[in-house]
Design a protein around this motif. Sequence first.
Motif, PDB file in Angstrom:
ATOM      1  N   LEU A 352      34.962  35.275  45.062  1.00 50.96           N
ATOM      2  CA  LEU A 352      36.114  34.405  45.281  1.00 50.96           C
ATOM      3  C   LEU A 352      35.885  33.009  44.710  1.00 50.96           C
ATOM      4  O   LEU A 352      36.830  32.365  44.244  1.00 50.96           O
ATOM      5  CB  LEU A 352      36.429  34.330  46.776  1.00 50.96           C
ATOM      6  N   ALA A 353      34.650  32.530  44.739  1.00 53.25           N
ATOM      7  CA  ALA A 353      34.350  31.238  44.104  1.00 53.25           C
ATOM      8  C   ALA A 353      34.625  31.306  42.610  1.00 53.25           C
ATOM      9  O   ALA A 353      35.126  30.336  42.007  1.00 53.25           O
ATOM     10  CB  ALA A 353      32.894  30.856  44.370  1.00 53.25           C
ATOM     11  N   GLU A 354      34.311  32.449  41.991  1.00 60.64           N
ATOM     12  CA  GLU A 354      34.604  32.634  40.566  1.00 60.64           C
ATOM     13  C   GLU A 354      36.116  32.682  40.338  1.00 60.64           C
ATOM     14  O   GLU A 354      36.622  32.111  39.366  1.00 60.64           O
ATOM     15  CB  GLU A 354      33.949  33.921  40.066  1.00 60.64           C
ATOM     16  N   PHE A 355      36.850  33.341  41.246  1.00 58.22           N
ATOM     17  CA  PHE A 355      38.314  33.350  41.133  1.00 58.22           C
ATOM     18  C   PHE A 355      38.864  31.922  41.166  1.00 58.22           C
ATOM     19  O   PHE A 355      39.756  31.570  40.391  1.00 58.22           O
ATOM     20  CB  PHE A 355      38.929  34.145  42.289  1.00 58.22           C
ATOM     21  N   LYS A 356      38.332  31.102  42.086  1.00 60.77           N
ATOM     22  CA  LYS A 356      38.810  29.721  42.188  1.00 60.77           C
ATOM     23  C   LYS A 356      38.547  28.964  40.892  1.00 60.77           C
ATOM     24  O   LYS A 356      39.427  28.223  40.415  1.00 60.77           O
ATOM     25  CB  LYS A 356      38.121  29.016  43.363  1.00 60.77           C
ATOM     26  N   ARG A 357      37.368  29.144  40.314  1.00 60.92           N
ATOM     27  CA  ARG A 357      37.054  28.463  39.048  1.00 60.92           C
ATOM     28  C   ARG A 357      38.019  28.895  37.945  1.00 60.92           C
ATOM     29  O   ARG A 357      38.476  28.061  37.154  1.00 60.92           O
ATOM     30  CB  ARG A 357      35.609  28.751  38.643  1.00 60.92           C
ATOM     31  N   ARG A 358      38.332  30.168  37.898  1.00 59.46           N
ATOM     32  CA  ARG A 358      39.245  30.669  36.870  1.00 59.46           C
ATOM     33  C   ARG A 358      40.662  30.128  37.066  1.00 59.46           C
ATOM     34  O   ARG A 358      41.333  29.744  36.094  1.00 59.46           O
ATOM     35  CB  ARG A 358      39.252  32.199  36.895  1.00 59.46           C
ATOM     36  N   ILE A 359      41.120  30.070  38.316  1.00 62.83           N
ATOM     37  CA  ILE A 359      42.456  29.549  38.597  1.00 62.83           C
ATOM     38  C   ILE A 359      42.537  28.070  38.224  1.00 62.83           C
ATOM     39  O   ILE A 359      43.474  27.627  37.546  1.00 62.83           O
ATOM     40  CB  ILE A 359      42.818  29.751  40.083  1.00 62.83           C
ATOM     41  N   GLY A 361      40.667  26.496  36.211  1.00 64.59           N
ATOM     42  CA  GLY A 361      40.458  26.330  34.773  1.00 64.59           C
ATOM     43  C   GLY A 361      41.617  26.806  33.938  1.00 64.59           C
ATOM     44  O   GLY A 361      41.598  26.667  32.698  1.00 64.59           O
ATOM     45  N   GLY A 362      42.626  27.391  34.578  1.00 61.38           N
ATOM     46  CA  GLY A 362      43.818  27.829  33.858  1.00 61.38           C
ATOM     47  C   GLY A 362      43.687  29.162  33.161  1.00 61.38           C
ATOM     48  O   GLY A 362      44.576  29.541  32.388  1.00 61.38           O
ATOM     49  N   THR A 363      42.623  29.896  33.435  1.00 62.73           N
ATOM     50  CA  THR A 363      42.434  31.191  32.760  1.00 62.73           C
ATOM     51  C   THR A 363      42.881  32.359  33.633  1.00 62.73           C
ATOM     52  O   THR A 363      42.787  33.523  33.213  1.00 62.73           O
ATOM     53  CB  THR A 363      40.959  31.387  32.384  1.00 62.73           C
ATOM     54  N   ALA A 364      43.341  32.091  34.850  1.00 63.81           N
ATOM     55  CA  ALA A 364      43.819  33.150  35.732  1.00 63.81           C
ATOM     56  C   ALA A 364      44.894  32.583  36.637  1.00 63.81           C
ATOM     57  O   ALA A 364      44.984  31.366  36.846  1.00 63.81           O
ATOM     58  CB  ALA A 364      42.675  33.734  36.564  1.00 63.81           C
ATOM     59  N   ASP A 365      45.721  33.479  37.174  1.00 65.58           N
ATOM     60  CA  ASP A 365      46.819  33.102  38.053  1.00 65.58           C
ATOM     61  C   ASP A 365      46.524  33.600  39.461  1.00 65.58           C
ATOM     62  O   ASP A 365      46.076  34.739  39.650  1.00 65.58           O
ATOM     63  CB  ASP A 365      48.110  33.741  37.529  1.00 65.58           C
ATOM     64  N   PHE A 366      46.756  32.745  40.468  1.00 69.28           N
ATOM     65  CA  PHE A 366      46.446  33.111  41.852  1.00 69.28           C
ATOM     66  C   PHE A 366      47.171  34.396  42.243  1.00 69.28           C
ATOM     67  O   PHE A 366      46.560  35.335  42.789  1.00 69.28           O
ATOM     68  CB  PHE A 366      46.851  31.976  42.803  1.00 69.28           C
ATOM     69  N   ALA A 367      48.473  34.454  41.982  1.00 71.01           N
ATOM     70  CA  ALA A 367      49.254  35.627  42.386  1.00 71.01           C
ATOM     71  C   ALA A 367      48.744  36.889  41.704  1.00 71.01           C
ATOM     72  O   ALA A 367      48.653  37.952  42.326  1.00 71.01           O
ATOM     73  CB  ALA A 367      50.729  35.409  42.071  1.00 71.01           C
ATOM     74  N   GLY A 368      48.391  36.770  40.417  1.00 69.52           N
ATOM     75  CA  GLY A 368      47.881  37.938  39.696  1.00 69.52           C
ATOM     76  C   GLY A 368      46.565  38.428  40.261  1.00 69.52           C
ATOM     77  O   GLY A 368      46.366  39.638  40.453  1.00 69.52           O
ATOM     78  N   LEU A 369      45.658  37.503  40.545  1.00 72.00           N
ATOM     79  CA  LEU A 369      44.377  37.899  41.134  1.00 72.00           C
ATOM     80  C   LEU A 369      44.576  38.510  42.521  1.00 72.00           C
ATOM     81  O   LEU A 369      43.878  39.459  42.897  1.00 72.00           O
ATOM     82  CB  LEU A 369      43.451  36.681  41.238  1.00 72.00           C
ATOM     83  N   ALA A 370      45.530  37.961  43.289  1.00 72.53           N
ATOM     84  CA  ALA A 370      45.804  38.521  44.613  1.00 72.53           C
ATOM     85  C   ALA A 370      46.338  39.944  44.496  1.00 72.53           C
ATOM     86  O   ALA A 370      45.915  40.843  45.241  1.00 72.53           O
ATOM     87  CB  ALA A 370      46.794  37.638  45.366  1.00 72.53           C
ATOM     88  N   ARG A 371      47.270  40.175  43.568  1.00 71.43           N
ATOM     89  CA  ARG A 371      47.828  41.520  43.406  1.00 71.43           C
ATOM     90  C   ARG A 371      46.750  42.528  43.019  1.00 71.43           C
ATOM     91  O   ARG A 371      46.746  43.679  43.467  1.00 71.43           O
ATOM     92  CB  ARG A 371      48.939  41.508  42.360  1.00 71.43           C
ATOM     93  N   ASP A 372      45.800  42.089  42.189  1.00 70.12           N
ATOM     94  CA  ASP A 372      44.781  43.010  41.687  1.00 70.12           C
ATOM     95  C   ASP A 372      43.598  43.187  42.631  1.00 70.12           C
ATOM     96  O   ASP A 372      42.894  44.207  42.551  1.00 70.12           O
ATOM     97  CB  ASP A 372      44.253  42.507  40.334  1.00 70.12           C
ATOM     98  N   ASN A 373      43.373  42.209  43.524  1.00 73.18           N
ATOM     99  CA  ASN A 373      42.119  42.229  44.281  1.00 73.18           C
ATOM    100  C   ASN A 373      42.249  42.140  45.793  1.00 73.18           C
ATOM    101  O   ASN A 373      41.348  42.591  46.511  1.00 73.18           O
ATOM    102  CB  ASN A 373      41.223  41.066  43.814  1.00 73.18           C
TER     103      ASN A 373
END
Length: 475
Positions: A352-359, A361-373
Motif C-alpha cells: 500500500l505504501a507503493e500504491f501511495k507513491r504511485r498515486i 507520483g501521477g502514475t496510478a489512479d486511486f480508484a483504479g488501484l482500488a478496483r483491481d486490488n
Amino acid sequence: MKHLRSTLTLAVVAALAAAFGAQAQGSRPNTASTASRGITDIMRAPQRFGAVPPAPRAPAAPTTQRAAEYIVALVNSEPITNSDVQQRVARIIEQNPAEAGKIPRPELNSMVLERLIGERAQLQVAKEQNIKVDDVAVDQAEQTVARQNQLTVEELRKRVAAEGLTQVEFRRDLRNQLLLTRLREREVEPRVKISDLEVEQFLRDQRTSPNAALAPDINIAQIMVAVPEGASDAQVATLQQKAQGIAQRARSGEDFAKLATELSDSPDKANGGALGLRNAERYPPLFVEATASTPVNGVAGPVRSGAGFHVLKVLAKVQAGASDATVTQTQVRHILLRTDARLSNEQAVAKLAEFKRRIQGGTADFAGLARDNSQDASAKDGGELGWSRSGQFVPEFEDAMNRLAPGQISDPVVSRFGVHLIQVEGRRESKLTPAEQREAARNALREKRLDEAFDTWSQEVRARAFVEFREPPQS
C-alpha cells in the motif's frame, strides 16, 4: 462497507492506559469503599479513543530485595509478583495522589492485585484463542500513543526511558493491550443487541426529557503551542503569551481553521485542528472540562497539558438522535488488503505504501488501484465508502480519516480487518435524516450497553480462572 461499520471503541490507544495511566473504561474493582471507587477510572482498561496529555509513569521502588521478587498469586499457574503489583500501585498514586491517599495501602494493593489477575486471565484466553499481534500493529500503536500525546515517536521513547520503562517493556505493554482489545472485540461485541423498541423509547425519552438522554457528542478543534521538555520558566511564559494571543485572535473572529493550519504544533493542523465528532469519554478530560460551559463556536483556553498550551474551539455538540442534529460528514474511499498466511501485515503495508507513491507520483489512479486490488465490496466502486459521520467506522480507521484534509492520502493503516490506504475526498455539514437519527440513537445505546457487557464478561473470565493466592503484596 458493512465490515467496517462498528460502534465498539476499544481502540489501539488502550495502550495509553498501560503506558501513561490515562483515564480509561472497563471493569471496576469490587469494593464498597467510597475512596476506592474514587480511583476506579484509573484502574479501568482499556480506554476510548482520544488524545490525552502524558502523565509521568513512576516506577515502583521496592524497599527490599524480597519485596521485588516474591510471588503473590498464581493465575492458572502463571505468577504475579509483588513487584508487578507495586509498579501498578506506583502509577496509580502518581496519577491520582489525592484519591489514592485516602485508601489504606493494603487495600490498594489488594485492589491492584485483583485487577492484574483479571488482565492475566484475559491474556491467557487470548492465547488460547490464538489471537496474535504482530510488530506492525505494535509499531502503529506506538505511533498512536506518540501522536495523541503530541510527541514524535523518538520523543516518546526518550520519555518512556526517562520514566524507568525499557523499550522492550513498553512494547510488551502495547502488545498486551492490543491483545486484550482484540479479545474483547471478539467476545463482547456479539453480546450486545439493541432492539427497535429500545431505539423508539430512547427517542421518546429524549423528546420529552432531553436531560435524561445520554451525554452529547462533541467536536472540538485545537491549536496547540508545544512546550519543549525541560523548557525554562521564561520559555514557558513566552509560549503561554503566544497561546493567549492566538486565543484572542480566535475570539475576535479570525478563522480558527486558518489559525490552526498556520500556527498549531499539533499533527491535526492539516484538518484545521478539528479532532472529530465523538462522545465526550473519547476526548481528553482536560478538553472536556475546559469546554463544558463553552457554547458551539465558542473558544476556550489556553489550557495547559503536559504537551503545551491548547486553544480550543467547540465546533459542535450533538445529542444522539436529536431531530435538529447537524454533523460533520466525510466522503472517503479506501483500498483494503486482508492479511493472512499468504500476506503478512508487513507485506500489505509495503504494497500500500507503493500504491501511495504511485498515486502521488501521477502514475496510478486511486480508484483504479482500488478496483483491481481492494478486497472488499467497495472495490467495484473504486473503493468509495460514501459520506460517513463519526462512529460509523472502527476507531483505528476513523482516527486516520479524521486527521486527513480533503485530497490527502493516509499512510497504510492497520485495523482488525486488514491494512487500509485511505483518501478523504470532501467534508460537509449535514442535518441527520430520520433514519440517521435512529442509527445514531442505536449506536449511543449500544455504546452504553457495551460497557455493561464488558463488566459481565470480565467477571466471567475471572470466575473461570484458577487463582492461588500466596503471600499478600507489600510495599
